[in-house]
Design a protein around this motif. Sequence first.
Motif, PDB file in Angstrom:
ATOM      1  N   ALA A 236       6.862 -31.652   1.886  1.00  0.00           N
ATOM      2  CA  ALA A 236       5.900 -30.726   2.223  1.00  0.00           C
ATOM      3  C   ALA A 236       4.482 -31.145   2.147  1.00  0.00           C
ATOM      4  CB  ALA A 236       6.206 -29.563   1.075  1.00  0.00           C
ATOM      5  N   ALA A 237       3.487 -31.156   3.224  1.00  0.00           N
ATOM      6  CA  ALA A 237       2.072 -31.330   3.114  1.00  0.00           C
ATOM      7  C   ALA A 237       1.292 -30.008   2.770  1.00  0.00           C
ATOM      8  CB  ALA A 237       2.028 -32.130   4.450  1.00  0.00           C
ATOM      9  N   VAL A 238       1.272 -29.950   1.444  1.00  0.00           N
ATOM     10  CA  VAL A 238       0.718 -28.507   1.040  1.00  0.00           C
ATOM     11  C   VAL A 238      -0.880 -28.533   1.277  1.00  0.00           C
ATOM     12  CG1 VAL A 238       0.543 -26.851  -0.762  1.00  0.00           C
ATOM     13  CG2 VAL A 238       2.574 -28.177  -0.417  1.00  0.00           C
ATOM     14  N   ASN A 239      -1.555 -27.951   2.246  1.00  0.00           N
ATOM     15  CA  ASN A 239      -2.795 -28.161   2.738  1.00  0.00           C
ATOM     16  C   ASN A 239      -3.698 -26.967   2.335  1.00  0.00           C
ATOM     17  OD1 ASN A 239      -1.187 -26.418   4.444  1.00  0.00           O
ATOM     18  ND2 ASN A 239      -2.923 -26.069   5.585  1.00  0.00           N
ATOM     19  N   GLY A 240      -3.295 -26.086   1.502  1.00  0.00           N
ATOM     20  CA  GLY A 240      -4.243 -25.027   0.872  1.00  0.00           C
ATOM     21  C   GLY A 240      -3.318 -24.409  -0.135  1.00  0.00           C
ATOM     22  N   PHE A 241      -3.438 -22.969  -0.328  1.00  0.00           N
ATOM     23  CA  PHE A 241      -2.578 -22.247  -1.434  1.00  0.00           C
ATOM     24  C   PHE A 241      -1.289 -21.970  -0.933  1.00  0.00           C
ATOM     25  CE2 PHE A 241      -5.009 -18.933   0.784  1.00  0.00           C
ATOM     26  CZ  PHE A 241      -4.072 -18.191   1.390  1.00  0.00           C
ATOM     27  N   ALA A 242      -0.046 -22.157  -1.825  1.00  0.00           N
ATOM     28  CA  ALA A 242       1.002 -22.144  -1.567  1.00  0.00           C
ATOM     29  C   ALA A 242       1.537 -21.015  -2.519  1.00  0.00           C
ATOM     30  CB  ALA A 242       1.761 -23.351  -1.863  1.00  0.00           C
ATOM     31  N   MET A 243       1.860 -19.802  -2.082  1.00  0.00           N
ATOM     32  CA  MET A 243       2.045 -18.546  -2.987  1.00  0.00           C
ATOM     33  C   MET A 243       3.424 -18.152  -2.968  1.00  0.00           C
ATOM     34  SD  MET A 243      -0.916 -18.373  -4.733  1.00  0.00           S
ATOM     35  CE  MET A 243      -2.525 -18.953  -4.613  1.00  0.00           C
ATOM     36  N   GLY A 244       3.885 -17.548  -3.934  1.00  0.00           N
ATOM     37  CA  GLY A 244       5.338 -16.901  -3.866  1.00  0.00           C
ATOM     38  C   GLY A 244       6.240 -17.840  -3.110  1.00  0.00           C
TER      39      GLY A 244
ATOM     40  N   ASN B 166       4.344 -34.405  -6.168  1.00  0.00           N
ATOM     41  CA  ASN B 166       4.485 -35.886  -6.430  1.00  0.00           C
ATOM     42  C   ASN B 166       3.205 -36.566  -6.185  1.00  0.00           C
ATOM     43  OD1 ASN B 166       6.996 -34.905  -4.676  1.00  0.00           O
ATOM     44  ND2 ASN B 166       7.682 -36.775  -5.791  1.00  0.00           N
ATOM     45  N   GLN B 167       2.269 -35.996  -5.423  1.00  0.00           N
ATOM     46  CA  GLN B 167       1.021 -36.944  -5.337  1.00  0.00           C
ATOM     47  C   GLN B 167      -0.110 -35.804  -4.849  1.00  0.00           C
ATOM     48  OE1 GLN B 167       1.535 -39.717  -2.210  1.00  0.00           O
ATOM     49  NE2 GLN B 167      -0.515 -40.256  -2.262  1.00  0.00           N
ATOM     50  N   VAL B 168      -1.167 -36.050  -5.442  1.00  0.00           N
ATOM     51  CA  VAL B 168      -2.344 -35.191  -4.792  1.00  0.00           C
ATOM     52  C   VAL B 168      -3.307 -36.263  -4.256  1.00  0.00           C
ATOM     53  CG1 VAL B 168      -4.508 -33.901  -5.569  1.00  0.00           C
ATOM     54  CG2 VAL B 168      -2.306 -33.583  -6.751  1.00  0.00           C
TER      55      VAL B 168
ATOM     56  N   MET C  50      -2.592 -35.400   5.735  1.00  0.00           N
ATOM     57  CA  MET C  50      -1.573 -35.671   6.563  1.00  0.00           C
ATOM     58  C   MET C  50      -1.291 -36.962   7.001  1.00  0.00           C
ATOM     59  SD  MET C  50      -0.324 -32.618   7.470  1.00  0.00           S
ATOM     60  CE  MET C  50       0.838 -33.372   8.645  1.00  0.00           C
ATOM     61  N   ASP C  51      -2.274 -37.773   6.874  1.00  0.00           N
ATOM     62  CA  ASP C  51      -1.988 -39.122   6.802  1.00  0.00           C
ATOM     63  C   ASP C  51      -1.073 -39.601   5.742  1.00  0.00           C
ATOM     64  OD1 ASP C  51      -3.579 -39.434   9.121  1.00  0.00           O
ATOM     65  OD2 ASP C  51      -5.444 -40.305   8.030  1.00  0.00           O
ATOM     66  N   ALA C  52      -1.286 -39.265   4.509  1.00  0.00           N
ATOM     67  CA  ALA C  52      -0.439 -39.652   3.414  1.00  0.00           C
ATOM     68  C   ALA C  52       0.895 -39.039   3.544  1.00  0.00           C
ATOM     69  CB  ALA C  52      -1.066 -38.881   2.069  1.00  0.00           C
ATOM     70  N   ALA C  53       1.106 -37.665   4.125  1.00  0.00           N
ATOM     71  CA  ALA C  53       2.499 -37.263   4.388  1.00  0.00           C
ATOM     72  C   ALA C  53       3.060 -38.048   5.361  1.00  0.00           C
ATOM     73  CB  ALA C  53       2.100 -35.794   4.693  1.00  0.00           C
TER      74      ALA C  53
ATOM     75  N   ALA D  43       6.558 -40.241   5.282  1.00  0.00           N
ATOM     76  CA  ALA D  43       7.603 -40.011   5.881  1.00  0.00           C
ATOM     77  C   ALA D  43       8.064 -41.314   6.677  1.00  0.00           C
ATOM     78  CB  ALA D  43       7.204 -38.970   7.035  1.00  0.00           C
ATOM     79  N   GLN D  44       7.223 -42.015   7.299  1.00  0.00           N
ATOM     80  CA  GLN D  44       7.198 -43.121   7.657  1.00  0.00           C
ATOM     81  C   GLN D  44       8.050 -44.450   6.968  1.00  0.00           C
ATOM     82  OE1 GLN D  44       7.527 -43.861  11.163  1.00  0.00           O
ATOM     83  NE2 GLN D  44       6.000 -42.179  11.800  1.00  0.00           N
ATOM     84  N   GLU D  45       7.546 -44.402   5.570  1.00  0.00           N
ATOM     85  CA  GLU D  45       8.008 -45.150   4.683  1.00  0.00           C
ATOM     86  C   GLU D  45       9.748 -44.886   4.664  1.00  0.00           C
ATOM     87  OE1 GLU D  45       7.588 -46.354  -0.111  1.00  0.00           O
ATOM     88  OE2 GLU D  45       6.226 -45.037   0.951  1.00  0.00           O
ATOM     89  N   ILE D  46      10.168 -43.515   4.387  1.00  0.00           N
ATOM     90  CA  ILE D  46      11.270 -43.292   4.237  1.00  0.00           C
ATOM     91  C   ILE D  46      12.114 -43.525   5.607  1.00  0.00           C
ATOM     92  CG2 ILE D  46      13.087 -41.336   4.199  1.00  0.00           C
ATOM     93  CD1 ILE D  46      10.622 -39.912   2.542  1.00  0.00           C
ATOM     94  N   ALA D  47      11.516 -43.253   6.678  1.00  0.00           N
ATOM     95  CA  ALA D  47      12.267 -43.583   8.017  1.00  0.00           C
ATOM     96  C   ALA D  47      12.394 -45.283   8.252  1.00  0.00           C
ATOM     97  CB  ALA D  47      11.416 -43.139   8.996  1.00  0.00           C
TER      98      ALA D  47
END
Length: 258
Positions: free
Chosen positions: A99-107, A177-179, A186-189, A193-197
């Motif tokens: 999950a690349a959380v780019n703003g608020f994540a509500m409910g 996990n990380q801020v 998106m570069d970090a996410a 993902a590429q590290e896992i791949a």
Amino acid sequence: MAYEFITTEQVGNVLKVTMNRPEVYNAVHGPMHDEMSDCWDKFASSEDQWVAVLTGAGDKAFTAGNDLKWTAQGGAQATTTKGFAGLSSRFDLEKPIIAAVNGFAMGGGFETALSCDIIIASDQATFALPEVKVGFFAAASGVQRLSRYIGRLAAQEIMYTGRKVDTAEALALGMVNQVVPHAELMDAAMAKAQEIASVSPSSVKATKRVLNALNVTEGMKASNEYSREVIADLMKTEDFKEGVSAFVEKRKPNWVNK
């Protein structure tokens, strides 16, 4: 299936999925639930997609969660049985989602992030399970996942009050996990993902298969199913109807405890 409310892009062995209703802060309604469920079905069966990154369109919201205005207007409900965003009740997916959380994540938006395997947040993100403020509760696995991930004591206070949590507190509690700086999200996410791949996809799937089994043996799946029974009872109360009406009418609810 052609998608109207999400977009997808494959980069190598990584699938990027974007919730794409920015005009309503990427709130999820019935048709969008079904599109996302179909997307995860295809991701699960693809031999070339090993990891997914999920984010929201725009700079303000990952997703605002359930589209209450759609619900109040009697809009078409989801047909998927896989839970919120086609994900929260999916206990057989053996590929990781970031999950690349780019703003608020509500409910339901926060519950969607919690249903992923790794959460990387922009420094502009905020999190909340505010369902109690509008007559709901965090029935899409939020109760189960948050209490498991950060401990019951801390989770209870957050869920009972519905308050917002900023990224500093979220990181300290272990909610993410990380801020990272917003512009680098998106570069970090994608880098994660590429590290896992880059490792054995078969080994990753085997690891998640065991983790999925823990969800069954430790009762998360059964508890999630019980949440659906409880929410069905809650929807029959006057407080539930009042909460939805007050939200749509932008006024303070008048709770009656029945």
